[in-house]
Design a protein around this motif. Sequence first.
Motif: not given
Length: 116
Positions: A60-63, A88-91, A67-71, A46-48
């Motif tokens: 994703a709505d769940s995060v 539930e974030d275990t993956a 969560f914060t993405i940077s790049g 699934e997309f995060v």
Amino acid sequence: QVQLVESGGGLVQPGGSLRLSCAASGIAFRFNSMGWYRQAPGKGREFVAAISSGGSTNYADSVKGRFTISGDSFKNTVNLQMNTLRPEDTAVYYCNRHSFDGTDYWGKGTLVTVSS
């Protein structure tokens, strides 16, 4: 040969934080977008989150809010700061790089386990 290498996974207690990093090598061009997907045991990928070359982000709505993405599109690097982690974030978290020509590259994945 393009390679994506992830780092930063591990075991953390619920409510804790982790920071994932991904670097792409073997490619000289900036990315169109770069992001993270995850696959929990027994579930599909699934997309995060993702970030575009222009800096736009998508979650994703769940995060959202946790969560914060940077790049950096010129350095071909992406990071994911994960706070307030839940079981539930275990993956296994996979880094993805999407090129302007439509080509997708994937990392091998890094395991995140949220457990007390």
